[in-house]
Design a protein around this motif. Sequence first.
Motif, PDB file in Angstrom:
ATOM      1  N   THR A 175     131.301  -4.074 -75.894  1.00 16.89           N
ATOM      2  CA  THR A 175     130.230  -4.169 -74.871  1.00 16.89           C
ATOM      3  C   THR A 175     128.910  -3.716 -75.486  1.00 16.89           C
ATOM      4  O   THR A 175     128.851  -2.688 -76.180  1.00 16.89           O
ATOM      5  CB  THR A 175     130.572  -3.313 -73.646  1.00 16.89           C
ATOM      6  OG1 THR A 175     131.878  -3.692 -73.166  1.00 16.89           O
ATOM      7  CG2 THR A 175     129.553  -3.477 -72.572  1.00 16.89           C
ATOM      8  N   ARG A 176     127.863  -4.508 -75.216  1.00 17.82           N
ATOM      9  CA  ARG A 176     126.521  -4.163 -75.727  1.00 17.82           C
ATOM     10  C   ARG A 176     125.796  -3.304 -74.695  1.00 17.82           C
ATOM     11  O   ARG A 176     125.693  -3.682 -73.525  1.00 17.82           O
ATOM     12  CB  ARG A 176     125.717  -5.415 -76.065  1.00 17.82           C
ATOM     13  CG  ARG A 176     126.284  -6.197 -77.247  1.00 17.82           C
ATOM     14  CD  ARG A 176     125.326  -7.310 -77.692  1.00 17.82           C
ATOM     15  NE  ARG A 176     125.176  -8.311 -76.655  1.00 17.82           N
ATOM     16  CZ  ARG A 176     125.953  -9.396 -76.530  1.00 17.82           C
ATOM     17  NH1 ARG A 176     126.990  -9.577 -77.350  1.00 17.82           N
ATOM     18  NH2 ARG A 176     125.745 -10.287 -75.587  1.00 17.82           N
ATOM     19  N   VAL A 177     125.196  -2.193 -75.187  1.00 15.80           N
ATOM     20  CA  VAL A 177     124.477  -1.264 -74.316  1.00 15.80           C
ATOM     21  C   VAL A 177     123.116  -0.987 -74.952  1.00 15.80           C
ATOM     22  O   VAL A 177     123.020  -0.697 -76.160  1.00 15.80           O
ATOM     23  CB  VAL A 177     125.255   0.054 -74.129  1.00 15.80           C
ATOM     24  CG1 VAL A 177     124.456   1.018 -73.242  1.00 15.80           C
ATOM     25  CG2 VAL A 177     126.628  -0.216 -73.542  1.00 15.80           C
ATOM     26  N   THR A 178     122.075  -1.055 -74.133  1.00 14.80           N
ATOM     27  CA  THR A 178     120.711  -0.698 -74.581  1.00 14.80           C
ATOM     28  C   THR A 178     120.136   0.329 -73.607  1.00 14.80           C
ATOM     29  O   THR A 178     120.391   0.279 -72.384  1.00 14.80           O
ATOM     30  CB  THR A 178     119.769  -1.918 -74.642  1.00 14.80           C
ATOM     31  OG1 THR A 178     119.644  -2.480 -73.337  1.00 14.80           O
ATOM     32  CG2 THR A 178     120.310  -2.947 -75.626  1.00 14.80           C
ATOM     33  N   VAL A 179     119.309   1.266 -74.164  1.00 11.52           N
ATOM     34  CA  VAL A 179     118.632   2.292 -73.360  1.00 11.52           C
ATOM     35  C   VAL A 179     117.131   2.144 -73.601  1.00 11.52           C
ATOM     36  O   VAL A 179     116.671   2.331 -74.744  1.00 11.52           O
ATOM     37  CB  VAL A 179     119.099   3.710 -73.731  1.00 11.52           C
ATOM     38  CG1 VAL A 179     118.314   4.746 -72.925  1.00 11.52           C
ATOM     39  CG2 VAL A 179     120.587   3.853 -73.503  1.00 11.52           C
ATOM     40  N   ASN A 180     116.399   1.744 -72.562  1.00 14.35           N
ATOM     41  CA  ASN A 180     114.952   1.500 -72.644  1.00 14.35           C
ATOM     42  C   ASN A 180     114.624   0.531 -73.788  1.00 14.35           C
ATOM     43  O   ASN A 180     113.634   0.675 -74.514  1.00 14.35           O
ATOM     44  CB  ASN A 180     114.183   2.808 -72.847  1.00 14.35           C
ATOM     45  CG  ASN A 180     114.297   3.738 -71.654  1.00 14.35           C
ATOM     46  OD1 ASN A 180     114.490   3.297 -70.509  1.00 14.35           O
ATOM     47  ND2 ASN A 180     114.204   5.036 -71.910  1.00 14.35           N
ATOM     48  N   GLY A 181     115.527  -0.465 -73.932  1.00 16.75           N
ATOM     49  CA  GLY A 181     115.327  -1.503 -74.943  1.00 16.75           C
ATOM     50  C   GLY A 181     115.909  -1.189 -76.288  1.00 16.75           C
ATOM     51  O   GLY A 181     115.966  -2.079 -77.161  1.00 16.75           O
ATOM     52  N   SER A 182     116.406   0.021 -76.519  1.00 17.44           N
ATOM     53  CA  SER A 182     116.978   0.395 -77.821  1.00 17.44           C
ATOM     54  C   SER A 182     118.504   0.330 -77.745  1.00 17.44           C
ATOM     55  O   SER A 182     119.108   0.861 -76.791  1.00 17.44           O
ATOM     56  CB  SER A 182     116.550   1.811 -78.204  1.00 17.44           C
ATOM     57  OG  SER A 182     115.137   1.890 -78.318  1.00 17.44           O
ATOM     58  N   PRO A 183     119.176  -0.337 -78.729  1.00 16.57           N
ATOM     59  CA  PRO A 183     120.643  -0.485 -78.701  1.00 16.57           C
ATOM     60  C   PRO A 183     121.361   0.836 -78.959  1.00 16.57           C
ATOM     61  O   PRO A 183     120.863   1.712 -79.661  1.00 16.57           O
ATOM     62  CB  PRO A 183     120.927  -1.489 -79.825  1.00 16.57           C
ATOM     63  CG  PRO A 183     119.772  -1.367 -80.752  1.00 16.57           C
ATOM     64  CD  PRO A 183     118.576  -1.005 -79.906  1.00 16.57           C
ATOM     65  N   VAL A 184     122.525   0.982 -78.322  1.00 11.29           N
ATOM     66  CA  VAL A 184     123.365   2.175 -78.473  1.00 11.29           C
ATOM     67  C   VAL A 184     124.724   1.718 -79.041  1.00 11.29           C
ATOM     68  O   VAL A 184     125.347   0.785 -78.529  1.00 11.29           O
ATOM     69  CB  VAL A 184     123.554   2.894 -77.133  1.00 11.29           C
ATOM     70  CG1 VAL A 184     124.523   4.076 -77.297  1.00 11.29           C
ATOM     71  CG2 VAL A 184     122.234   3.340 -76.572  1.00 11.29           C
ATOM     72  N   THR A 185     125.175   2.384 -80.114  1.00  8.64           N
ATOM     73  CA  THR A 185     126.448   2.043 -80.748  1.00  8.64           C
ATOM     74  C   THR A 185     127.571   2.796 -80.046  1.00  8.64           C
ATOM     75  O   THR A 185     127.505   4.023 -79.854  1.00  8.64           O
ATOM     76  CB  THR A 185     126.416   2.422 -82.236  1.00  8.64           C
ATOM     77  OG1 THR A 185     125.351   1.734 -82.875  1.00  8.64           O
ATOM     78  CG2 THR A 185     127.737   2.068 -82.911  1.00  8.64           C
TER      79      THR A 185
END
Length: 212
Positions: A175-185
């Motif tokens: 699953t792809r997750v981004t926080v305020n436009g920045s990706p989270v691994t």
Amino acid sequence: GRAAAGVAALALILGAAAVSAAVLGTDDGDRASDHLADTATFTVLTGTTPTTTATTATTPTTETTPTTETATETGTTPATQTTPTSTTTPTRTTPTAEERAAERRREKARDRRAARRKRAAAARKTVTVRVDATTRPTFLCVENADGKQLYGGTLSGKEVFRDKVIRLNIGLASTRVTVNGSPVTLNGSPTGLEISRKGGVRQLPLGKRPCG
């Protein structure tokens, strides 16, 4: 002897009167004063004071104009008369339809600016988390800081979450997750995350994850 003297005096007076009558009767129209000699002596009775009308010279009175001296009081400041300033009350006129419409437009513009400022202030305190499971459906459970569940179930598409604190329990690491436009691994399957503006992205252990 006194009686004889009185008779003789009376005779003399009468004789003198007769002689005077004879003289006056012989002169036609002549006055007795014309027959008096120029040297006739007149006896002026004494004791009578002639009345003299005295003429009093009147000296013209010169009118003198009095000099008025104005006394100046030392140390006294003359009072200054102040003219009161009149306050003019402006006349209020009823705004026209065009003016009312312009005022409504200005009010709407102010409301929009206020809403933008409010959203900007909220954005500075919140985080925006996007979860994308279009590649492979996954289990997903999401809560906020108060423990309110924002999502629970299987996600096969995309979801966006905004709050001050977002807690996630994600089933698959694909699953792809981004926080305020920045990706989270994601480190594994499942993965627990707590995301906030102040704390950033923090891993949640088992037992602390939503729906755990």
